[in-house]
Every structure is written in C-alpha cells, then in structure tokens.
Scaffold this motif. Sequence first.
Motif, PDB file in Angstrom:
ATOM      1  N   ARG A  19       0.911   6.209  13.286  1.00  0.00           N
ATOM      2  CA  ARG A  19      -0.398   5.705  13.717  1.00  0.00           C
ATOM      3  C   ARG A  19      -1.031   4.841  12.635  1.00  0.00           C
ATOM      4  O   ARG A  19      -1.637   3.807  12.925  1.00  0.00           O
ATOM      5  N   LYS A  22       0.713   1.455  12.587  1.00  0.00           N
ATOM      6  CA  LYS A  22       0.235   0.623  13.697  1.00  0.00           C
ATOM      7  C   LYS A  22      -1.103  -0.033  13.358  1.00  0.00           C
ATOM      8  O   LYS A  22      -1.292  -1.226  13.599  1.00  0.00           O
ATOM      9  N   LYS A  23      -2.027   0.758  12.799  1.00  0.00           N
ATOM     10  CA  LYS A  23      -3.340   0.208  12.432  1.00  0.00           C
ATOM     11  C   LYS A  23      -3.202  -0.900  11.394  1.00  0.00           C
ATOM     12  O   LYS A  23      -3.826  -1.950  11.498  1.00  0.00           O
ATOM     13  N   GLU A  26      -1.700  -4.054  12.906  1.00  0.00           N
ATOM     14  CA  GLU A  26      -2.682  -4.748  13.747  1.00  0.00           C
ATOM     15  C   GLU A  26      -3.613  -5.599  12.892  1.00  0.00           C
ATOM     16  O   GLU A  26      -3.889  -6.752  13.219  1.00  0.00           O
ATOM     17  N   ARG A  27      -4.108  -5.024  11.803  1.00  0.00           N
ATOM     18  CA  ARG A  27      -5.010  -5.779  10.910  1.00  0.00           C
ATOM     19  C   ARG A  27      -4.302  -6.966  10.276  1.00  0.00           C
ATOM     20  O   ARG A  27      -4.922  -7.998  10.005  1.00  0.00           O
ATOM     21  N   ASN A  29      -1.939  -8.640  11.672  1.00  0.00           N
ATOM     22  CA  ASN A  29      -1.429  -9.493  12.754  1.00  0.00           C
ATOM     23  C   ASN A  29       0.094  -9.600  12.740  1.00  0.00           C
ATOM     24  O   ASN A  29       0.660 -10.671  12.939  1.00  0.00           O
ATOM     25  N   PRO A  31       3.296  -8.380  14.682  1.00  0.00           N
ATOM     26  CA  PRO A  31       3.671  -7.735  15.949  1.00  0.00           C
ATOM     27  C   PRO A  31       4.778  -6.700  15.766  1.00  0.00           C
ATOM     28  O   PRO A  31       5.722  -6.919  15.012  1.00  0.00           O
ATOM     29  N   ASP A  82      -3.954   4.118   6.291  1.00  0.00           N
ATOM     30  CA  ASP A  82      -3.544   2.810   6.800  1.00  0.00           C
ATOM     31  C   ASP A  82      -3.875   1.715   5.786  1.00  0.00           C
ATOM     32  O   ASP A  82      -3.191   0.697   5.722  1.00  0.00           O
ATOM     33  N   GLU A  86      -1.213  -0.949   4.444  1.00  0.00           N
ATOM     34  CA  GLU A  86      -1.504  -2.387   4.476  1.00  0.00           C
ATOM     35  C   GLU A  86      -1.277  -3.018   3.105  1.00  0.00           C
ATOM     36  O   GLU A  86      -0.641  -4.064   2.988  1.00  0.00           O
TER      37      GLU A  86
END
Length: 97
Positions: A19, A22-23, A26-27, A29, A31, A82, A86
């Motif tokens: 999870r 995924k976060k 997403e931030r 960008n 895919p 997350d 990142e």
Amino acid sequence: MKVLVSCANGSGTSLMMMRSVKKAFERLNIPITNIEHTSIAEGTSTAKQYDVVFTPMNFVSMFDDAKSKGVVVVGVKNVLSDKEIEQRVREETDFVK
C-alpha cells in the motif's frame, strides 16, 4: 511497471508495504501494471519476473540473483512509510526523470 513487495512471511507486513509503494508511485506518477506481495522464499524465486522489488533492508542481499539480472532491488527501513519509499525510488532508481 511490474512491482514485487516481499517480506519474511508475505502476509501482513508485505501487504502494508505494498500500500505504501502504491501511494509513493502515485505521487511520482509512475504507472504500475502489476503489483504483488509475497514471502521472501517465494519472492526470491520469482523476483526476476519483475522490474522492481521492495523488501526490508535486512533481506536485500537475498535478491542478489535478481539484481544481477537487471531487477532493481530497493531496501526499506520503515515499511509503512510511503515517504521513505518515495525517497528511495528517487535516490536508487532512474524511474523518476
């Protein structure tokens, strides 16, 4: 991008880390076409089928075979963060241009 998240037993921790991944993606960008979580035993045998593997720091060396085949292996200290994921993606990969 095919992503594998792997921890000791492949149940609770890897699901929570998935999870977080995924976060972070997403931030950033980035895919994700496929993301799965699994145990270390299963993960080390299937890791070569993925573009990137996320695992706790103490398991990183178990993915050396996949790494030698071009899979990006990212170790994480706090699997629930997350923000750390990142940061590690930014520092350890070329996924972010």
